[in-house]
Design an enzyme around this catalytic site. Structure first.
Site, PDB file in Angstrom:
ATOM      1  CB  SER A   7      -0.896   0.008   1.238  1.00 58.15           C
ATOM      2  OG  SER A   7      -1.448   1.298   1.384  1.00 58.15           O
ATOM      3  CG  HIS A  32      -3.825  -1.605  -1.585  1.00 60.50           C
ATOM      4  ND1 HIS A  32      -4.914  -2.381  -1.924  1.00 60.50           N
ATOM      5  CD2 HIS A  32      -4.260  -0.778  -0.599  1.00 60.50           C
ATOM      6  CE1 HIS A  32      -5.950  -2.052  -1.166  1.00 60.50           C
ATOM      7  NE2 HIS A  32      -5.582  -1.066  -0.352  1.00 60.50           N
ATOM      8  CG  ASP A  34      -5.140   2.438   0.653  1.00 59.63           C
ATOM      9  OD1 ASP A  34      -6.088   1.643   0.537  1.00 59.63           O
ATOM     10  OD2 ASP A  34      -4.042   2.130   1.158  1.00 59.63           O
ATOM     11  CG  MET A  36      -8.342   7.270   2.009  1.00 59.56           C
ATOM     12  SD  MET A  36      -7.370   7.389   3.508  1.00 59.56           S
ATOM     13  CE  MET A  36      -6.745   5.716   3.615  1.00 59.56           C
ATOM     14  CG  HIS A  65      -9.197   0.166  -0.740  1.00 59.00           C
ATOM     15  ND1 HIS A  65      -8.618  -0.020   0.502  1.00 59.00           N
ATOM     16  CD2 HIS A  65     -10.540   0.153  -0.536  1.00 59.00           C
ATOM     17  CE1 HIS A  65      -9.580  -0.138   1.403  1.00 59.00           C
ATOM     18  NE2 HIS A  65     -10.749  -0.025   0.809  1.00 59.00           N
ATOM     19  CG  MET A  67     -11.346   3.361   1.668  1.00 59.98           C
ATOM     20  SD  MET A  67      -9.839   3.339   2.636  1.00 59.98           S
ATOM     21  CE  MET A  67      -8.637   3.346   1.314  1.00 59.98           C
ATOM     22  CG  MET A 136     -11.720  -2.688   4.880  1.00 59.57           C
ATOM     23  SD  MET A 136     -10.165  -2.298   4.042  1.00 59.57           S
ATOM     24  CE  MET A 136      -9.268  -1.385   5.301  1.00 59.57           C
ATOM     25  N   GLY A 141      -9.100   4.155   6.658  1.00 68.16           N
ATOM     26  CA  GLY A 141      -8.799   5.577   6.856  1.00 68.16           C
ATOM     27  C   GLY A 141      -7.334   5.867   7.083  1.00 68.16           C
ATOM     28  N   GLY A 143      -3.154   4.188   7.641  1.00 72.60           N
ATOM     29  CA  GLY A 143      -2.189   3.097   7.672  1.00 72.60           C
ATOM     30  C   GLY A 143      -1.639   2.962   9.092  1.00 72.60           C
ATOM     31  N   GLY A 144      -0.893   1.906   9.325  1.00 67.95           N
ATOM     32  CA  GLY A 144      -0.181   1.746  10.588  1.00 67.95           C
ATOM     33  C   GLY A 144      -1.029   1.379  11.790  1.00 67.95           C
ATOM     34  CG  ASP A 174      -6.194  -2.735   3.097  1.00 64.42           C
ATOM     35  OD1 ASP A 174      -5.113  -2.456   3.631  1.00 64.42           O
ATOM     36  OD2 ASP A 174      -6.851  -1.933   2.402  1.00 64.42           O
ATOM     37  N   GLY A 175      -4.817  -4.101   6.219  1.00 63.31           N
ATOM     38  CA  GLY A 175      -4.705  -3.329   7.448  1.00 63.31           C
ATOM     39  C   GLY A 175      -4.010  -4.083   8.572  1.00 63.31           C
ATOM     40  N   GLY A 176      -2.865  -3.563   8.987  1.00 66.39           N
ATOM     41  CA  GLY A 176      -2.170  -4.126  10.145  1.00 66.39           C
ATOM     42  C   GLY A 176      -1.535  -5.479   9.893  1.00 66.39           C
ATOM     43  N   GLY A 196       1.202  -2.176   4.008  1.00 74.61           N
ATOM     44  CA  GLY A 196       1.777  -0.839   3.840  1.00 74.61           C
ATOM     45  C   GLY A 196       3.041  -0.701   4.648  1.00 74.61           C
ATOM     46  CB  SER A 198       4.684  -4.998   7.366  1.00 75.83           C
ATOM     47  OG  SER A 198       3.790  -5.364   6.353  1.00 75.83           O
TER      48      SER A 198
HETATM   49  C1  DX5 Z   1      -6.417   1.698   5.365  1.00 75.21           C
HETATM   50  C2  DX5 Z   1      -5.904   1.341   4.002  1.00 75.21           C
HETATM   51  C3  DX5 Z   1      -4.781   0.371   4.019  1.00 75.21           C
HETATM   52  C4  DX5 Z   1      -3.546   0.827   4.718  1.00 75.21           C
HETATM   53  C5  DX5 Z   1      -2.747  -0.364   5.140  1.00 75.21           C
HETATM   54  O1  DX5 Z   1      -7.569   2.451   5.235  1.00 75.21           O
HETATM   55  O2  DX5 Z   1      -6.947   0.764   3.239  1.00 75.21           O
HETATM   56  O3  DX5 Z   1      -4.482  -0.066   2.693  1.00 75.21           O
HETATM   57  O4  DX5 Z   1      -2.753   1.665   3.937  1.00 75.21           O
HETATM   58  O5  DX5 Z   1      -1.616   0.046   5.813  1.00 75.21           O
HETATM   59  P1  DX5 Z   1      -0.879  -0.848   6.915  1.00 75.21           P
HETATM   60  O6  DX5 Z   1      -0.439  -2.097   6.225  1.00 75.21           O
HETATM   61  O7  DX5 Z   1       0.229   0.022   7.353  1.00 75.21           O
HETATM   62  O8  DX5 Z   1      -1.882  -1.132   8.000  1.00 75.21           O
HETATM   63 ZN    ZN Z   2      -6.512  -0.203   1.305  1.00 76.59          ZN
END
Ligand code: DX5
Ligand code: ZN
Length: 223
Positions: A7, A32, A34, A36, A65, A67, A136, A141, A143-144, A174-176, A196, A198
């Site tokens: 991401s 990926h 994102d 928003m 993606h 959002m 999800m 919203g 990352g991290g 997606d996420g964490g 993202g 990692s």
């Molecule tokens: C969150 C995004 C993710 C995010 C993932 O809303 O959709 O794609 O960037 O980032 P990490 O892997 O750092 O959680």
């Molecule tokens: Zn995403």
């Protein structure tokens, strides 16, 4: 085999092209992206013009993606910018199926995402309309964040339902996600992995990706 989708939200925005090249060289298949709008989620990222600029120098598969509220307004812009797959949120529009059909009619793949609190069974009647489902694993919203554990059960339920009913869909998470928890997701049935922080914040993106693939070897995805 899993597909890795780094991401770019975690990339260095002042050197985006260089960072994308880094993960492409490291062997990631998807990128990926994102998008928003500050309304569907409480954050603003980037739009079609940034994706179009990256498209000129990258051969990666662009996994976009969205959002954003009422995504139907913008799907053509994202296809023109170079999206290969567009994911919309189930919660972002009145009639997700018509938006998914619109996306497919433009010659790209269509996917639908659900937030952690949305029941996975909403996807069951629409599996023939999608190439991929995005579960999800954090609130969309930012990352991290830390992965929300109950979302892993949703992946397992969806994979079981899809198999029983003959749908060979991709399931993206997606996420964490990182080396520590990836095996839980692949063994539950996820085969497209967004990462993202990692990957982009790792000292060596290639070795981060290699470690992820090793986890999948230990905890295979039964797609
Ligand atoms: C969150 C995004 C993710 C995010 C993932 O809303 O959709 O794609 O960037 O980032 P990490 O892997 O750092 O959680
Ligand atoms: Zn995403």
């Amino acid at each position: 085999m899993i597909i890795i989708s780094p991401s770019v939200l975690a990339a260095n925005f002042a050197a985006l092209g260089k960072d994308v090249k880094k993960v492409e060289d490291a062997g990631a298949e998807y990128l990926h992206l994102d998008v928003m709008d500050g309304l569907f989620v409480p954050n603003i990222s980037f739009g079609a013009s940034v994706i179009g600029a990256l498209r000129k120098d990258s051969k990666m598969f662009f996994d976009v993606h969205l959002m954003i509220i009422d995504p139907d307004r913008y799907v053509e812009d994202f296809v023109k910018a170079g999206a290969d797959l567009i994911t919309i949120h189930y919660e972002s529009c009145e009639d997700p199926v018509s938006v998914l059909r619109h996306i497919r009619s433009l010659g790209v793949k269509a996917a639908v995402a659900i937030k952690p609190a949305t029941d996975v069974s909403v996807l069951y009647p629409i599996l023939s309309e999608i190439d991929m489902a995005l579960i999800m694993t954090v609130e969309p919203g930012f990352g991290g964040q830390k992965l929300i554990p109950h979302t892993i059960e949703k992946v397992a339920s969806l994979r079981a339902y899809a198999k029983e009913n003959g749908y060979d869909i991709d399931i993206e998470v997606d996420g964490g996600i990182g080396v520590d928890n990836l095996g839980l997701l692949t063994s539950a049935g996820a085969n497209v992995i967004v990462a993202g922080s990692s990957i982009f914040k790792a000292e060596d993106a290639s070795s981060a990706i290699a470690q992820m693939r090793e986890q999948e070897r230990l905890f295979p995805c039964d797609k």
